[in-house]
Write an enzyme that holds these catalytic residues in place. Structure first.
Site, short mmCIF file in Angstrom:
data_model
loop_
_atom_site.label_atom_id
_atom_site.label_comp_id
_atom_site.label_asym_id
_atom_site.label_seq_id
_atom_site.Cartn_x
_atom_site.Cartn_y
_atom_site.Cartn_z
N ARG A 183 -2.82 1.03 -3.30
CA ARG A 183 -1.40 1.32 -3.43
C ARG A 183 -1.24 2.81 -3.75
O ARG A 183 -2.00 3.36 -4.56
CB ARG A 183 -0.76 0.48 -4.54
CG ARG A 183 -0.49 -0.97 -4.15
CD ARG A 183 0.60 -1.10 -3.08
NE ARG A 183 0.87 -2.48 -2.70
CZ ARG A 183 0.31 -3.13 -1.68
NH1 ARG A 183 -0.59 -2.52 -0.93
NH2 ARG A 183 0.63 -4.37 -1.41
N HIS A 201 -0.10 3.09 6.39
CA HIS A 201 -0.28 1.77 5.75
C HIS A 201 -0.66 0.69 6.77
O HIS A 201 0.10 -0.24 7.03
CB HIS A 201 0.99 1.36 4.97
CG HIS A 201 0.68 0.37 3.87
ND1 HIS A 201 1.37 0.30 2.69
CD2 HIS A 201 -0.28 -0.61 3.77
CE1 HIS A 201 0.87 -0.65 1.92
NE2 HIS A 201 -0.14 -1.22 2.56
N THR A 215 -6.89 2.87 0.05
CA THR A 215 -6.21 1.87 0.88
C THR A 215 -5.58 0.79 -0.01
O THR A 215 -5.33 -0.32 0.45
CB THR A 215 -7.19 1.21 1.88
OG1 THR A 215 -8.27 0.62 1.17
CG2 THR A 215 -7.74 2.20 2.88
N ILE A 266 -11.68 -7.05 -1.84
CA ILE A 266 -11.72 -5.97 -0.85
C ILE A 266 -12.81 -4.96 -1.22
O ILE A 266 -13.58 -4.51 -0.36
CB ILE A 266 -10.33 -5.30 -0.71
CG1 ILE A 266 -9.32 -6.32 -0.19
CG2 ILE A 266 -10.42 -4.10 0.24
CD1 ILE A 266 -7.86 -5.83 -0.17
N GLU A 296 6.37 5.50 0.09
CA GLU A 296 6.36 5.25 1.54
C GLU A 296 7.78 5.03 2.05
O GLU A 296 8.56 4.37 1.38
CB GLU A 296 5.49 4.02 1.84
CG GLU A 296 4.04 4.26 1.44
CD GLU A 296 3.16 3.03 1.58
OE1 GLU A 296 3.57 2.06 2.24
OE2 GLU A 296 2.06 3.05 1.01
C1 GLV Z 1 -1.01 -4.68 2.07
O1 GLV Z 1 -0.94 -3.58 1.62
C2 GLV Z 1 -0.98 -5.89 1.31
O2 GLV Z 1 -0.91 -5.86 0.07
O3 GLV Z 1 -1.03 -6.95 1.96
C1 GLV Z 2 -7.61 -8.45 -2.66
O1 GLV Z 2 -7.62 -9.45 -1.94
C2 GLV Z 2 -8.60 -8.11 -3.67
O2 GLV Z 2 -8.79 -8.93 -4.59
O3 GLV Z 2 -9.23 -7.06 -3.58
#
Ligand code: GLV
Ligand code: GLV
Length: 326
Positions: free
Chosen positions: A241, A288, A239, A160, A270
Site C-alpha cells: 500500500r 496498481h 506492491t 505474498i 492514487e
Molecule cells: C490489491 O491491492 C488488493 O489488496 O487486492
Molecule cells: C496477503 O494475502 C498476505 O497475507 O500477504
C-alpha cells in the site's frame, strides 16, 4: 429481492453468480468506467443489502449509515481492506470480507517483474529506445544491478512475502525478513531466510520488498531515516500500500543517490503521484497492477460474489475479516 450495489464493473462471472443465486434484478452495477464519486456512492449505497466496493472506494460510517440498517455485508474486491472502516462495520454488526489467497502468486509475479525492471533499468531503456536516443551498443550504457546471488529483504512475511521469497530461491538469493511471526524452521531453510530486526534488514538488503498491510504503525515505515540506513546500491520495491512509503522522502533519496532505485505499484494518493517521483529516471512507476491478471481478477470476482451470496442466503461468508460479528 435483495439489492447488491457494485461500485465498478467487475468480471462477468462474479455478476452472474450473484444474479443466478439471488435474482436477475438483484445486482446494481455503477454504470460508468471510472471511480465512483462520493455523492454517487451515497446514492448507490442507500437501501442496499450488500455493497461490493473496490479498494479505490472509502467505505466509512457515513456510507454505512446512509446505506441503512438492512446492510448485511461489505465484500471488498481486494485482499487489502484499509479502505473500509472495519471497526465501524463491526459496531454495526456488518461482516466485511476480502479476497485472500487467489492473488498471492499473481502479486508475487508482478513484484518480481518490477524488481527486475528496477534492477536492470528496463523501463528506462524502453523510454530511451522509443525516444530515438539509442546510438548502438556501448560498454557503459544503462548499467544496472545484478539480482542473482544478492540479499532480498522482505518487510512483512505473510502469504505474498513468502511467495516473493520462493521466487528468490531460483536466483540463488539470501533472504532476510521482518515479520510478526517467525516462519517454521523447514520453511526458513527452504527459502534460505533469516528473521532479523528492521535495522538489520535495512543494512543488509540489496533489494527490499514491502509486503505488510497498511496499519497506523506501518504508515511511513519507509522514510528519510530508513533510506539513509539502506545501502546506496539498494532498490526498494513496494506492491503493498502506498502510504507505507513516504513518497516525498523517497523522491529526495532517489535524487540524492541515497538508494539506487525504486519500483512502486502503489502510491500514497492514487492515482496522484508525487511530482518529484515523476521526474526520477530511477523510479519504476506502475498503476496498481498487483492482482491484474485475467485469471486472478475473475477469481476475485467469484470470491467477492460468493461471500455476498452466502451472507444474503443466511450462511457464513467464507472470507470474513471481522468474524466476531457472525
Ligand atoms: C490489491 O491491492 C488488493 O489488496 O487486492
Ligand atoms: C496477503 O494475502 C498476505 O497475507 O500477504
Amino acid at each position: 429481492m435483495p439489492r447488491i450495489f457494485v461500485t465498478r464493473s467487475i468480471p462477468d462471472n462474479g455478476l452472474k453468480l450473484m444474479r443466478d443465486a439471488l435474482g436477475a434484478g438483484s445486482v446494481d452495477v455503477f454504470p460508468h468506467d471510472r471511480v465512483i464519486s462520493r455523492d454517487e456512492l451515497f446514492t448507490g449505497a442507500k437501501g442496499a443489502d450488500a455493497l461490493l466496493p473496490t479498494l479505490a472506494d472509502p467505505v466509512d460510517t457515513a456510507i454505512m449509515d446512509t446505506a441503512g440498517p438492512q446492510l448485511k455485508i461489505i465484500a471488498n474486491y481486494a485482499v487489502g481492506y484499509n479502505n473500509i472502516d472495519v471497526k465501524a462495520a463491526t459496531e454495526r454488526r456488518i461482516p466485511v470480507t476480502n479476497t485472500p489467497g487467489v492473488l498471492t502468486e499473481t502479486t508475487a509475479d508482478l513484484t518480481w517483474a518490477i524488481l527486475m525492471d528496477t534492477a536492470r533499468r528496463i523501463s528506462e531503456g524502453e523510454r530511451y529506445v522509443r525516444g530515438g536516443k539509442w546510438q548502438g551498443w556501448a560498454p557503459q550504457l544503462l548499467l544496472g544491478a545484478d539480482v542473482h546471488g544478492k540479499t532480498l529483504g522482505i518487510f512483512g512475511m505473510g502469504r505474498i512475502g513468502q511467495a516473493v521469497a520462493r521466487r528468490a530461491v531460483g536466483f540463488g538469493m539470501r533472504v532476510v525478513y521482518t515479520s510478526r511471526g517467525r516462519l517454521e524452521p523447514f520453511l526458513e531453510r527452504q527459502l534460505n531466510a533469516r528473521l532479523v530486526d528492521k535495522a538489520t534488514l535495512l543494512a543488509e538488503s540489496d533489494f527490499i520488498s514491502i509486503h505488510c498491510p497498511l496499519l497506523p504503525e506501518t504508515r511511513h515505515a519507509f522514510g528519510a531515516v530508513e533510506f539513509k540506513a539502506m545501502k546506496k546500491s539498494a532498490c526498494l520495491i513496494n506492491t503493498s500500500r502506498g502510504p507505507v512509503v513516504d513518497e516525498a522522502a523517497l523522491a529526495a533519496a532517489l535524487k540524492a543517490g541515497d538508494i539506487f532505485a525504486a519500483g512502486l505499484d502503489v502510491f500514497e494518493e492514487e492515482p496522484k503521484i508525487h511530482p518529484d517521483l515523476l521526474t526520477c529516471e530511477n523510479a519504476v512507476l506502475v498503476p496498481h497492477l498487483g492482482s491484474a491478471s485475467l485469471e486472478t481478477r475473475a477469481k476475485m470476482a467469484e470470491i467477492a460474489a460468493s461471500n455476498i451470496v452466502a451472507r444474503l442466503q443466511g450462511k457464513t461468508p467464507p472470507n470474513c475479516v471481522n468474524p466476531e460479528v457472525l
